[in-house]
Design a protein around this motif. Structure first.
Motif, PDB file in Angstrom:
ATOM      1  N   CYS A 190      -3.246  -8.866  -2.691  1.00 53.89           N
ATOM      2  CA  CYS A 190      -4.584  -8.264  -2.676  1.00 53.89           C
ATOM      3  C   CYS A 190      -5.127  -8.061  -4.084  1.00 53.89           C
ATOM      4  O   CYS A 190      -6.344  -8.128  -4.311  1.00 53.89           O
ATOM      5  CB  CYS A 190      -4.554  -6.933  -1.937  1.00 53.89           C
ATOM      6  SG  CYS A 190      -4.329  -7.084  -0.155  1.00 53.89           S
ATOM      7  N   ARG A 191      -4.265  -7.816  -5.038  1.00 52.67           N
ATOM      8  CA  ARG A 191      -4.704  -7.613  -6.418  1.00 52.67           C
ATOM      9  C   ARG A 191      -5.317  -8.869  -7.012  1.00 52.67           C
ATOM     10  O   ARG A 191      -6.118  -8.803  -7.958  1.00 52.67           O
ATOM     11  CB  ARG A 191      -3.532  -7.149  -7.276  1.00 52.67           C
ATOM     12  CG  ARG A 191      -3.096  -5.710  -6.999  1.00 52.67           C
ATOM     13  CD  ARG A 191      -1.841  -5.350  -7.746  1.00 52.67           C
ATOM     14  NE  ARG A 191      -2.045  -5.338  -9.172  1.00 52.67           N
ATOM     15  CZ  ARG A 191      -1.082  -5.066 -10.058  1.00 52.67           C
ATOM     16  NH1 ARG A 191       0.134  -4.796  -9.632  1.00 52.67           N
ATOM     17  NH2 ARG A 191      -1.331  -5.068 -11.341  1.00 52.67           N
ATOM     18  N   ALA A 194      -9.051  -8.654  -5.313  1.00 48.58           N
ATOM     19  CA  ALA A 194      -9.860  -7.435  -5.344  1.00 48.58           C
ATOM     20  C   ALA A 194     -10.742  -7.420  -6.597  1.00 48.58           C
ATOM     21  O   ALA A 194     -10.321  -7.846  -7.680  1.00 48.58           O
ATOM     22  CB  ALA A 194      -8.957  -6.204  -5.325  1.00 48.58           C
ATOM     23  N   SER A 197      -8.775  -4.568  -9.492  1.00 45.47           N
ATOM     24  CA  SER A 197      -7.391  -4.787  -9.072  1.00 45.47           C
ATOM     25  C   SER A 197      -6.630  -3.495  -8.844  1.00 45.47           C
ATOM     26  O   SER A 197      -5.732  -3.433  -8.001  1.00 45.47           O
ATOM     27  CB  SER A 197      -6.652  -5.637 -10.113  1.00 45.47           C
ATOM     28  OG  SER A 197      -6.580  -4.955 -11.354  1.00 45.47           O
ATOM     29  N   ALA A 200      -6.591  -2.186  -5.238  1.00 42.33           N
ATOM     30  CA  ALA A 200      -6.084  -3.090  -4.196  1.00 42.33           C
ATOM     31  C   ALA A 200      -5.242  -2.356  -3.162  1.00 42.33           C
ATOM     32  O   ALA A 200      -5.142  -2.792  -2.010  1.00 42.33           O
ATOM     33  CB  ALA A 200      -5.265  -4.213  -4.837  1.00 42.33           C
ATOM     34  N   ILE A 203      -7.115  -1.631   0.004  1.00 44.31           N
ATOM     35  CA  ILE A 203      -7.246  -2.790   0.889  1.00 44.31           C
ATOM     36  C   ILE A 203      -5.941  -3.023   1.646  1.00 44.31           C
ATOM     37  O   ILE A 203      -5.946  -3.297   2.848  1.00 44.31           O
ATOM     38  CB  ILE A 203      -7.630  -4.041   0.074  1.00 44.31           C
ATOM     39  CG1 ILE A 203      -8.949  -3.809  -0.669  1.00 44.31           C
ATOM     40  CG2 ILE A 203      -7.726  -5.266   0.972  1.00 44.31           C
ATOM     41  CD1 ILE A 203      -9.316  -4.930  -1.622  1.00 44.31           C
TER      42      ILE A 203
END
Length: 482
Positions: A190-191, A194, A197, A200, A203
């Motif tokens: 996810c980072r 995003a 970051s 993240a 998320i």
């Protein structure tokens, strides 16, 4: 008369046949897969947070700077440490709550409700970055999580085929370390996408919540008979419901004094809590230590972290269970000797882990530490339960879980962060030795666990023969006295 007798027998047979509950094997398999998915993905937050401790600190402080900025070093570790540990406060509360209500309410609805509840606690992070609100959400999340870890092994023992139960329970237990690794990888992924970051983790929490909601939707579609607390399997694919009489004499509050007065139970449980503390430090701060002290790259840390959190516990549990079985079971005196040896070796390794700064030696020694520590847990768990009388074992298991979470898992992340902040004030803000010194002190706590198991061993050796035999002797003696 013969006709009447035969007629009565036919009526009894018909009544017996009508009480049989048929289990469809395909449905049972699907439910089990769903339970494995739940226990795995519900543990993802345990890997999401360690992967992004720095980003979470930034988010709580409301700083709009790059996650790799040196300004992050001026922010204390205590907040994110307590944020991670607060989940276990909820687990202690949840253990007490579900001990009371698990046998009284529809378990399918309890499971679905806890899945929805945990999902909601995860998505709260989307709407606020207030530290205290998020900590409260983590506590609520822990209340739900303890239901999964408590009920799923019970479901496997209740509905699983006799030849498959051990395997089913083992896979359920492996869900926690596997979920931590998946959560770590999920947040790493996810980072990459995003916009910020360091946010993240929000998320990742949301993805975990959505997966749990989907699992809850599918579980809700199955009949209640697959979750009945009264169900008893009489064959591979059939069973019946039994009526159990509940008595107030077996409540946790009325028995807690008697349980804690059992020295073997008490000191073996305290030993186990020290082990949970050590594992918590490795699982929560291992990635941070490899980043700051060992200067490992992100991709290498993922492989190393996964190996530590997954392979060490798995190999250790298998090894401990195999040796304990060869000894003759945890009721034998030899099992206590085996545990004492394992705790001695793991304590020595724990002291040596942070003395050096060599990456290979750190990973190897930490893996060995987790292996020996986890190898002691199967026989320890058996001794903890078998040390109590039959009517106290249910409450003893609940009390044991409370102690493990309260004294072991909960303080692990937070206590380490406190030591890190203390050394940060004594050293320069950018000095990585603050984590190294905090690690050394945290690992020294294993000496306390070694002392606890020695005391437990003294009480165990005072008991002649197997624990089960001693229990029978006590029962016979009490009967003679009465």
């Amino acid at each position: 008369m013969e006709y009447n007798i035969n007629e009565e027998k036919n009526e009894e047979n018909q009544e017996f046949l009508s009480s049989i509950i048929q289990i469809i094997d395909s449905k049972r398999i699907i439910i089990y897969i769903l339970l494995v998915l739940v226990i795995t993905f519900s543990s993802c937050d345990g890997g999401i947070i360690p992967e992004q401790t720095r980003g979470i600190k930034l988010d709580f402080e409301g700083l709009n700077i790059n996650e790799n900025s040196t300004e992050t070093d001026s922010i204390g570790e205590s907040k994110v440490g307590f944020f991670g540990s607060s989940d276990y406060i909820g687990r202690v509360i949840g253990a007490l709550i579900f001990t009371v209500i698990m046998g009284k309410y529809n378990r399918k609805m309890l499971l679905v409700a806890t899945l929805i509840f945990k999902a909601l606690t995860l998505v709260i992070a989307f709407f606020t970055k207030n530290f205290y609100v998020n900590v409260f959400a983590r506590i609520l999340s822990g209340i739900s999580q303890v239901f999964f870890t408590t009920y799923f092994p019970v479901w496997c023992d209740q509905y699983g085929k006799e030849s498959q139960r051990v395997l089913m329970v083992s896979l359920i237990q492996l869900g926690n370390p596997l979920g931590i690794i998946i959560g770590y990888g999920l947040n790493l992924f996810c980072r990459l996408f995003a916009s910020d970051s360091y946010r993240a983790w929000r998320i990742s929490f949301g993805i975990e919540g959505i997966i749990l909601l989907v699992c809850g939707f599918f579980i809700f579609s199955f009949e209640n008979k697959y979750f009945s607390h009264k169900f008893v399997l009489t064959g591979d694919n059939e069973g019946k419901e039994e009526t159990k009489n509940d008595t107030m004499n077996n409540s946790l509050l009325s028995n807690v004094g008697k349980i804690l007065c059992n020295k073997l139970f008490l000191f073996t449980t305290l030993t186990n809590s020290v082990s949970f503390f050590g594992m918590g430090v490795v699982q929560y701060w291992g990635d941070k230590y490899m980043e700051e002290v060992l200067k490992m790259e992100k991709q290498n840390r993922f492989v190393a972290f996964g190996s530590l959190c997954l392979l060490g516990p798995i190999i250790g549990i298998i090894f401990g269970g195999f040796v304990c079985n060869k000894i003759g079971g945890y009721q034998k005196r030899g099992s206590m000797v085996f545990i004492m040896i394992l705790m001695l070796v793991s304590t020595i390794i724990s002291i040596l882990i942070a003395i050096h700064k060599i990456t290979f030696l750190f990973i190897l020694s930490t893996a060995g530490y987790l292996l020996f520590l986890c190898a002691a847990m199967p026989p320890e768990s058996g001794i903890i339960i078998s040390s109590l009388e039959n009517n106290l074992r249910g409450d003893g298991f609940a009390l044991c879980n409370c102690i493990l979470n309260l004294l072991g898992s909960f303080p692990a992340a937070y206590v380490f962060s406190i030591f890190a902040d203390i050394f940060r004030k004594r050293l320069s803000d950018n000095d990585p030795d603050q984590y190294r010194y905090a690690w050394i002190i945290s690992m020294l706590y294993n000496v306390v666990g070694l002392l606890f198991i020695i005391i437990a061993g003294i009480y165990r050796f005072k008991i002649k023969g197997d624990l089960s035999k001693e229990e029978k002797e006590d029962e016979e003696l009490s009967q003679q006295m009465n």
